[in-house]
Design a protein around this motif. Structure first.
Motif, PDB file in Angstrom:
ATOM      1  N   GLU A  53       5.552  23.914  15.055  1.00 23.53           N
ATOM      2  CA  GLU A  53       5.203  23.259  13.807  1.00 23.53           C
ATOM      3  C   GLU A  53       6.162  23.636  12.682  1.00 23.53           C
ATOM      4  N   GLN A  57       7.676  20.253  11.163  1.00 24.87           N
ATOM      5  CA  GLN A  57       7.044  19.707   9.968  1.00 24.87           C
ATOM      6  C   GLN A  57       8.041  19.330   8.863  1.00 24.87           C
ATOM      7  N   ALA A  60       9.751  16.076   9.804  1.00 19.84           N
ATOM      8  CA  ALA A  60       8.932  14.970  10.308  1.00 19.84           C
ATOM      9  C   ALA A  60       9.203  13.662   9.569  1.00 19.84           C
ATOM     10  N   TYR A 130       3.383  16.859  13.191  1.00 23.53           N
ATOM     11  CA  TYR A 130       2.755  17.808  12.251  1.00 23.53           C
ATOM     12  C   TYR A 130       2.957  17.440  10.792  1.00 23.53           C
ATOM     13  N   LEU A 131       3.065  16.148  10.510  1.00 22.47           N
ATOM     14  CA  LEU A 131       3.142  15.737   9.109  1.00 22.47           C
ATOM     15  C   LEU A 131       1.768  15.955   8.481  1.00 22.47           C
ATOM     16  N   ALA A 194       4.173  15.671   1.160  1.00 24.46           N
ATOM     17  CA  ALA A 194       3.808  16.742   2.089  1.00 24.46           C
ATOM     18  C   ALA A 194       3.696  18.079   1.377  1.00 24.46           C
TER      19      ALA A 194
END
Lengths: 231, 262, 64
Positions: A53, A57, A60, A130-131, A194
């Motif tokens: 992750e 992330q 992403a 994993y956004l 995010a």
């Protein structure tokens, strides 16, 4: 569209929309293949970089955008090709109605049929990368603003290369540099969301680019079609 | 007024007129560019004082800046010629636009490589995603896309018109790309050392730069004419004036007597 | 001359390699942009001239 003297512009647009819709529905592979491509490219990144992750992330938003960009580009290769082969493109050029309006109808249907499924699919891929959940809405909104630009600008390239036997990488080489602003603002909007930052500015830029493209691209597409078909 | 304008248009549509005129211009352009480039680079390399911050690597600026300026103005010229090609369908602007792209691309490449060579002593790395280097890279790809399109279409006139459209789309995009790349750069890494920052240049640094700039522009015009003349000969090879031209001035050394007789 | 000696001029206090590489590439690109069209035009003219002579030749041979 053969009795064009009696058809109004609205009727002509209606015919164009219906025809494009039917053609796309009858060739579902043209609709499905870009989607599969979109998913497949996004799958390659966890395999190629790392499945953790912490690494996935941050990238992403970029991965989803790059994949969406390439998938859109892929779907454009067939935009005018079939119409040129069956002669309907020449018919389109011969109608007394403004070509840019008819082309917009065609491109609009193409956007609805190819980009909307892609936008709906994006959150799934985002989640797999994993956004964070709060960024998903912005991702879809940014794609909603960005994909019409990608399709409109790409349609100019598709129109320029329509009469060529082998396009291959050519369309990509011509069009991808023009996609850079959309990529930059699109990814950074998602990136900001995010991190719980406001993404309004980036979305506003995307909207500005969209409105500029909506005004200018139809002219470019129709000019390009005229050059390509005349040769 | 309208008459002279029409005549002017007619002339620019005429390859023969262009061929004659460019033949007369070329020696002057050649002389100007060779003198300026030679004097300018010797001045830049040997006589200009070095920059107190960047040392001698500063001398690359005399090559980098003219190349970058030329790369951008060549793209502008490409788009302007493209508009004329599409609106008035002039044969000569088609030819000039086709000739313009490869020179512009090579100048963009030169600006990129000199920029990264400059980066080694100044930044300690040969490539960073600096806003200006990145937009130069994008410009290079825009050029390459146009050249690929020109190459792919067989008929030269259609190729010129198709790439004219692409060039115009590109030129509308360039400010947006530039702005977005600059915005992206400030977002991702705060500028530590900016090339954009113009140091107060003393006269003995300005003059060689100006000289190189003039030299580069003259070289560009010269090379453009050379390429355009080549295209003119290819396109007009069946016409009477080219036949007469070749008859009168033999390029082959093999048989001067043969052509002298005829 | 800004430099004290020729060796100094070549090395440019360690920056010489970058400076000289830049100027070498500039020279190569400028020359290429001039020589390639010149060569191409020369070849084209030779080819066209040969074609011209080959079409004109039969007539000339008859005359002489």
């Amino acid at each position: 569209m053969h009795k064009t003297n009696t058809t109004s512009l609205a009727q002509a647009v209606g015919v164009c929309i219906r025809r494009e819709f039917l053609l796309l529905v009858r060739r579902p592979s043209d609709l499905l293949n870009p989607l599969l491509f979109f998913a497949l490219v996004s799958l390659l990144f966890p395999l190629g970089i790392s499945p953790t992750e912490a690494i996935l992330q941050p990238v992403a938003s970029g991965v989803v955008w790059v994949a969406a960009l390439l998938a859109t580009l892929l779907s454009l290769d067939s935009l005018f090709r079939q119409d040129l082969l069956d002669g309907s493109l020449e018919q389109l050029l011969l109608t007394p109605h403004p070509l840019s309006v008819l082309v917009m109808a065609k491109v609009g249907v193409h956007w609805l049929m190819t980009a909307i499924p892609l936008i709906l699919m994006a959150p799934v891929l985002g989640a797999m990368l994993y956004l964070p959940t709060q960024a998903q809405g912005v991702l879809m909104l940014a794609l909603l603003l960005g994909t019409p630009v990608l399709i409109l600008v790409g349609a100019i390239g598709a129109a320029l290369t329509v009469s060529l036997r082998k396009t291959g990488v050519l369309l990509t080489l011509m069009v991808l540099p023009l996609y850079i602003p959309v990529l930059i603002f699109g990814t950074s909007a998602v990136h900001a969301a995010a991190q719980d930052l406001p993404a309004d500015g980036q979305l506003a830029f995307l909207g500005a680019i969209l409105s500029l493209t909506l005004v200018l691209a139809p002219l470019g597409i129709s000019a390009a079609l005229k050059v390509s078909v005349r040769q | 007024m309208k008459d002279t304008l029409l005549r002017w248009f007619h002339k620019w549509g005429s390859p023969k007129w262009f061929y004659d005129l460019s033949g007369r211009w070329m020696p002057w352009l050649a002389g100007l560019s060779l003198i300026c480039l030679l004097v300018g680079s010797i001045w830049a390399l040997a006589f200009a004082p070095m920059d107190y911050q960047q040392g001698n690597s500063f001398r690359i600026i005399y090559l980098h800046v003219p190349a970058a300026i030329l790369a951008q103005s060549a793209y502008m010229l490409l788009a302007i010629l493209g508009v004329i090609t599409l609106v008035w369908r002039m044969k000569m602007t088609e030819i000039l636009a086709t000739a313009c792209a490869p020179i512009g691309a090579s100048m963009t490449f030169l600006a990129l490589v000199t920029g990264s060579l400059w980066g080694v002593p100044t930044w300690g790395t040969w490539w960073i995603w600096d806003a200006r280097l990145t937009s130069m890279l994008v410009l290079l790809f825009l050029y390459l896309g146009i050249m690929a399109l020109q190459d792919a279409i067989r008929d030269p006139s259609s190729a010129a018109r198709a790439s004219a459209i692409l060039a115009i789309v590109g030129v509308i995009n360039i400010p947006i790309i530039k702005y977005s790349v600059e915005w992206w750069y400030t977002l991702h890494q705060p500028a530590t050392f900016k090339l954009t920052e113009k140091p107060a240049m003393p006269m003995e640094m300005w003059l060689p730069l100006l000289m190189m700039l003039i030299g580069f522009y003259a070289f560009f015009a010269w090379s453009l004419l050379l390429r355009a003349r080549h295209q003119v000969l290819i396109r007009e090879q069946k016409t009477r004036w080219v036949t007469q031209l070749l008859d009168a001035k033999p390029a082959t050394k093999s048989d001067p007597s043969e052509s002298a007789k005829s | 001359m800004y430099f004290a000696s020729f060796a100094d001029f070549l090395s440019m206090q360690g920056h010489g390699i970058y400076v000289w590489a830049s100027y070498a590439l500039g020279l190569v690109l400028i020359l290429a942009n001039l020589l390639v069209p010149i060569w191409r035009t020369r070849r084209l003219r030779q080819r066209l001239q040969r074609r011209l002579q080959s079409t004109a030749a039969p007539a000339k041979e008859l005359n002489s």
